[in-house]
Motif scaffolding. Structure first.
Motif, mmCIF file in Angstrom:
data_model
loop_
_atom_site.group_PDB
_atom_site.id
_atom_site.type_symbol
_atom_site.label_atom_id
_atom_site.label_comp_id
_atom_site.label_asym_id
_atom_site.label_seq_id
_atom_site.Cartn_x
_atom_site.Cartn_y
_atom_site.Cartn_z
ATOM 1 N N THR A 87 0.860 -0.998 -0.129
ATOM 2 C CA THR A 87 -0.024 0.053 -0.048
ATOM 3 C C THR A 87 0.697 1.181 -0.071
ATOM 4 O OG1 THR A 87 -0.151 0.031 2.389
ATOM 5 C CG2 THR A 87 -1.962 -1.052 1.228
ATOM 6 N N ALA A 88 2.062 1.237 0.386
ATOM 7 C CA ALA A 88 2.849 2.441 0.381
ATOM 8 C C ALA A 88 3.606 2.927 -0.594
ATOM 9 C CB ALA A 88 4.289 2.132 1.327
ATOM 10 N N PHE A 89 3.432 1.956 -1.888
ATOM 11 C CA PHE A 89 3.973 2.366 -3.101
ATOM 12 C C PHE A 89 3.513 1.414 -4.153
ATOM 13 C CE2 PHE A 89 6.621 -1.508 -3.234
ATOM 14 C CZ PHE A 89 6.923 -1.713 -1.781
ATOM 15 N N GLY A 90 3.365 1.704 -5.461
ATOM 16 C CA GLY A 90 2.921 1.216 -6.492
ATOM 17 C C GLY A 90 3.867 0.120 -7.324
ATOM 18 N N SER A 91 3.540 -0.518 -8.182
ATOM 19 C CA SER A 91 4.287 -1.200 -8.930
ATOM 20 C C SER A 91 5.182 -0.484 -9.825
ATOM 21 C CB SER A 91 3.927 -2.331 -9.782
ATOM 22 O OG SER A 91 2.766 -1.851 -10.746
ATOM 23 N N ASP A 92 4.907 0.606 -10.281
ATOM 24 C CA ASP A 92 5.788 1.247 -10.981
ATOM 25 C C ASP A 92 6.817 1.748 -10.347
ATOM 26 O OD1 ASP A 92 3.356 2.897 -13.201
ATOM 27 O OD2 ASP A 92 4.378 0.982 -13.272
ATOM 28 N N GLU A 93 6.705 2.349 -9.312
ATOM 29 C CA GLU A 93 7.927 2.563 -8.362
ATOM 30 C C GLU A 93 8.926 1.233 -7.710
ATOM 31 O OE1 GLU A 93 6.521 6.031 -5.252
ATOM 32 O OE2 GLU A 93 5.213 4.334 -5.501
ATOM 33 N N TYR A 94 8.193 0.378 -7.537
ATOM 34 C CA TYR A 94 8.949 -0.840 -7.251
ATOM 35 C C TYR A 94 9.719 -1.404 -8.361
ATOM 36 C CZ TYR A 94 9.856 -5.774 -6.204
ATOM 37 O OH TYR A 94 10.559 -7.066 -6.105
ATOM 38 N N PHE A 95 9.394 -1.184 -9.407
ATOM 39 C CA PHE A 95 9.957 -1.827 -10.712
ATOM 40 C C PHE A 95 11.010 -0.635 -11.243
ATOM 41 C CE2 PHE A 95 8.892 -5.997 -11.171
ATOM 42 C CZ PHE A 95 7.298 -6.212 -10.630
ATOM 43 N N SER A 96 11.183 0.382 -10.616
ATOM 44 C CA SER A 96 11.925 1.534 -11.094
ATOM 45 C C SER A 96 13.369 1.184 -10.239
ATOM 46 C CB SER A 96 11.608 2.904 -11.020
ATOM 47 O OG SER A 96 11.414 2.994 -9.581
ATOM 48 N N LEU A 97 13.078 0.523 -9.168
ATOM 49 C CA LEU A 97 14.327 -0.072 -8.172
ATOM 50 C C LEU A 97 15.241 -0.792 -8.834
ATOM 51 C CD1 LEU A 97 12.362 -0.567 -5.084
ATOM 52 C CD2 LEU A 97 13.645 1.472 -5.582
ATOM 53 N N GLU A 99 17.700 -3.987 -10.166
ATOM 54 C CA GLU A 99 17.131 -5.120 -10.065
ATOM 55 C C GLU A 99 17.689 -5.908 -8.774
ATOM 56 O OE1 GLU A 99 17.689 -7.358 -13.738
ATOM 57 O OE2 GLU A 99 16.876 -9.188 -12.821
ATOM 58 N N ALA A 100 18.787 -5.755 -8.627
ATOM 59 C CA ALA A 100 19.733 -6.456 -7.566
ATOM 60 C C ALA A 100 19.149 -6.103 -6.017
ATOM 61 C CB ALA A 100 21.133 -6.018 -7.594
ATOM 62 N N PHE A 101 18.669 -5.074 -5.800
ATOM 63 C CA PHE A 101 18.046 -4.491 -4.683
ATOM 64 C C PHE A 101 16.478 -5.402 -4.323
ATOM 65 C CE2 PHE A 101 15.205 -1.490 -2.272
ATOM 66 C CZ PHE A 101 15.979 -1.857 -1.071
ATOM 67 N N ARG A 102 15.900 -5.143 -5.779
ATOM 68 C CA ARG A 102 14.606 -5.937 -5.747
ATOM 69 C C ARG A 102 14.648 -7.499 -5.216
ATOM 70 N NH1 ARG A 102 13.753 -3.625 -10.893
ATOM 71 N NH2 ARG A 102 13.459 -5.794 -11.778
ATOM 72 N N MET A 103 15.633 -8.181 -5.957
ATOM 73 C CA MET A 103 15.879 -9.391 -5.522
ATOM 74 C C MET A 103 16.155 -9.760 -4.111
ATOM 75 S SD MET A 103 17.764 -10.807 -8.870
ATOM 76 C CE MET A 103 17.507 -12.538 -8.582
ATOM 77 N N GLU A 104 17.020 -8.675 -3.807
ATOM 78 C CA GLU A 104 17.328 -8.813 -2.159
ATOM 79 C C GLU A 104 16.068 -8.587 -1.358
ATOM 80 O OE1 GLU A 104 20.358 -6.030 -0.803
ATOM 81 O OE2 GLU A 104 19.749 -6.146 1.317
ATOM 82 N N MET A 105 15.008 -7.845 -1.575
ATOM 83 C CA MET A 105 13.900 -7.501 -0.926
ATOM 84 C C MET A 105 12.976 -8.735 -0.891
ATOM 85 S SD MET A 105 14.065 -4.661 0.785
ATOM 86 C CE MET A 105 15.749 -5.077 1.194
ATOM 87 N N GLU A 106 13.054 -9.490 -2.404
ATOM 88 C CA GLU A 106 12.119 -10.384 -2.472
ATOM 89 C C GLU A 106 12.721 -11.709 -1.779
ATOM 90 O OE1 GLU A 106 10.658 -9.002 -7.057
ATOM 91 O OE2 GLU A 106 11.269 -11.502 -6.556
#
Length: 123
Positions: A87-97, A99-106
């Protein structure tokens, strides 16, 4: 997905996921899952039937495709998931991060889910 695409073998699905869906190259995949570029090539060309279950799972994750689809050809490569879980952010913001950081969060989220299920995680 192009319905005329021949995805009848593991190697063809891997190549499709790599080039068309993820827009990555063999070297990126090899590096991500800890194999040689030649090993990836052998799977894609059919010299080797498939990756090990562990490496196939890693490849599916890296390529962002369903592991069951990659292994068997059943289902769809990228199933639609209803809703966005945050709820704090949308998918566009998430996918703008990055990729390595996104994988770490996942990884962190996956770990939390596994712990909730009672799975013991060791390093």
């Amino acid at each position: 997905m192009d319905t005329h695409e021949d995805l009848s073998t593991y190697g063809k699905r891997l190549n499709y996921a790599l080039q068309v869906l993820a827009k990555k190259d063999r070297k990126e995949l090899a590096t991500a899952i800890g194999l040689s570029v030649q090993s990836i090539g052998q799977v894609i060309t059919g010299v080797t039937k498939a990756l090990t279950a562990e490496n196939s799972s890693k490849a599916a994750r890296f390529l962002r495709v369903d592991h069951h689809w990659l292994a068997t050809g059943e289902g769809v490569a990228r199933p639609k998931r209803p809703g966005w879980p945050f709820t704090a952010f949308g998918s566009d913001e998430y996918f703008s991060l990055d990729e390595a950081f996104r994988m770490e969060m996942e990884d962190r989220i996956a770990g939390a889910i596994l712990r909730k299920r009672g799975v013991t995680i060791t390093s």
